[in-house]
Design a protein around this motif. Structure first.
Motif, PDB file in Angstrom:
ATOM      1  N   GLU A   1       9.428 123.867  87.082  1.00  0.00           N
ATOM      2  CA  GLU A   1       9.931 122.943  86.093  1.00  0.00           C
ATOM      3  C   GLU A   1       8.801 122.550  85.159  1.00  0.00           C
ATOM      4  O   GLU A   1       7.629 122.684  85.476  1.00  0.00           O
TER       5      GLU A   1
ATOM      6  N   GLU B   1       6.524 115.110  92.717  1.00  0.00           N
ATOM      7  CA  GLU B   1       6.582 115.491  91.303  1.00  0.00           C
ATOM      8  C   GLU B   1       5.176 115.701  90.772  1.00  0.00           C
ATOM      9  O   GLU B   1       4.304 114.839  90.942  1.00  0.00           O
TER      10      GLU B   1
ATOM     11  N   SER C   1       2.358 116.097  87.837  1.00  0.00           N
ATOM     12  CA  SER C   1       2.055 115.661  86.471  1.00  0.00           C
ATOM     13  C   SER C   1       0.624 116.035  86.137  1.00  0.00           C
ATOM     14  O   SER C   1      -0.234 116.099  87.016  1.00  0.00           O
TER      15      SER C   1
ATOM     16  N   ARG D   1       4.922 106.219  84.669  1.00  0.00           N
ATOM     17  CA  ARG D   1       6.272 106.627  85.055  1.00  0.00           C
ATOM     18  C   ARG D   1       7.246 105.452  85.029  1.00  0.00           C
ATOM     19  O   ARG D   1       8.403 105.598  84.611  1.00  0.00           O
TER      20      ARG D   1
END
Length: 266
Positions: free
Chosen positions: A41, A94, A96, A209
Motif C-alpha cells: 500500500e 502501519e 510511515s 496521525r
C-alpha cells in the motif's frame, strides 16, 4: 547515497532510565511473512522540522531516531543531503516515512523552514542547562502561535539534556508552562543516554496521525456545520456557546496540565 539498513529490535530492552516497562513495547508489528504486490500500500510520508538554538542536541536526537529499538525503523534516506534524514517507522501495523529536517538556525529562519518544507509537525528543542536556548524556543513558539501553526499542526516542545540534572537551569514546570501556554505538547529527553527518545519518536507520529483523523472528521461534518450556521443568531445557540466558553476557561489549565505530556492524545 546512504547505506540502507534494517534493525532487529528487542522487545525486552528499555531505554527509559527508570527501568519500567515501556508503554510502547509490542505496539508495532515485526512485518513477518512475505508481502505480495496486492499487500503493498502507499506509504504515508510526513515532514518534521526541528527548530531551536545551536547546540541543544537536535542532530543528536535525529541520529537516535535512526536506531530506535522499540520501533521497526530503518534509515530510508536516498542521499546525504545535509540537514535531512528519512526514517521508516512501523507503528500499530502501519508503515510511515518521516523526513526529519534539521538545518542550523543561523542558516534558515523559522519562516523559511515553514514556507520551504510545509511540515506536518515541528519539534522545538531547548537545553535544560541553557537559559538562552529556552528564550529562543519561546520566541519560536510565539511566532508559530501568531501564524496559527500551533493550532493547525502538531508542535512538541522538547527539553533536551535531562541527564545534566546538576547543571539544570530550566525546571520541568517552566518547560510545561511554556508548552501549554502555546497549546503544545511537552517532553524531556536526553539524547546522551537515550532517555525518552523513542517515546518522542512515537509521539510525533501519533500526533500527526491523530490530527489527520480529526481533520477528516471535521471535513465530513462540514455539511452539518452549514446547517448549524443558520442557527447562529438564535438565543439558544448563543447561550450554549457562552456556557461552553466559560466552562473551557474554568477547565483550561487543569486539562492542559494533565495532557501536555501525553503524546498519545491531542
Amino acid at each position: 547515497m546512504t547505506e540502507h539498513f534494517h534493525l532487529q529490535w528487542n522487545f525486552q530492552r528499555n531505554s527509559n532510565v527508570s527501568g519500567e516497562r515501556s508503554p510502547f513495547e509490542g505496539s508495532c508489528c515485526s512485518g513477518q511473512g512475505a508481502s505480495t504486490e496486492s499487500d503493498i500500500e502507499e506509504i504515508s510520508k510526513y515532514r518534521v522540522v526541528l527548530l531551536g538554538d545551536s547546540g541543544v542536541g537536535k542532530t543528536a536526537l535525529v541520529s537516535q531516531f535512526m536506531t530506535s529499538e522499540y520501533m521497526n525503523t530503518y534509515d530510508a534516506s536516498l542521499d546525504d543531503e545535509f540537514g535531512e534524514k528519512t526514517v521508516s517507522i512501523l507503528l500499530d501495523g502501519e508503515e510511515s516515512e518521516m523526513v526529519f529536517i534539521d538545518h542550523p538556525h543561523v542558516e534558515m529562519s523559522v519562516e523559511n523552514s515553514l514556507s520551504t518544507y510545509e511540515p506536518h509537525a515541528c519539534i522545538v528543542v531547548y537545553s535544560i542547562v541553557s537559559r538562552t536556548s529556552f528564550q529562543m524556543a519561546e520566541e519560536i513558539l510565539n511566532y508559530l502561535w501568531r501564524e496559527h501553526y500551533t493550532q493547525e499542526r502538531s508542535v512538541i516542545v522538547v527539553a533536551n539534556k535531562s541527564d545534566l540534572a546538576r547543571s539544570r537551569i530550566i525546571s520541568a514546570n517552566e518547560g510545561k508552562h511554556l508548552a501549554t501556554s502555546h497549546e503544545c505538547k511537552f517532553i524531556e529527553t536526553s539524547s546522551g543516554i537515550q532517555h525518552n527518545v523513542d517515546e518522542l519518536l512515537v509521539g510525533i507520529l501519533k500526533q500527526i496521525r491523530l490530527r489527520e483523523t480529526r481533520d477528516k472528521k471535521l471535513r465530513r461534518q462540514g455539511s452539518k456545520g452549514k446547517l448549524l450556521s443558520r442557527l447562529h443568531n438564535s438565543k439558544t445557540v448563543l447561550s450554549l456557546n457562552l456556557a461552553r466558553e466559560i466552562l473551557n476557561k474554568m477547565c483550561l489549565n487543569d486539562s492542559k496540565s494533565k495532557s501536555c505530556e501525553n503524546l498519545h492524545v491531542l
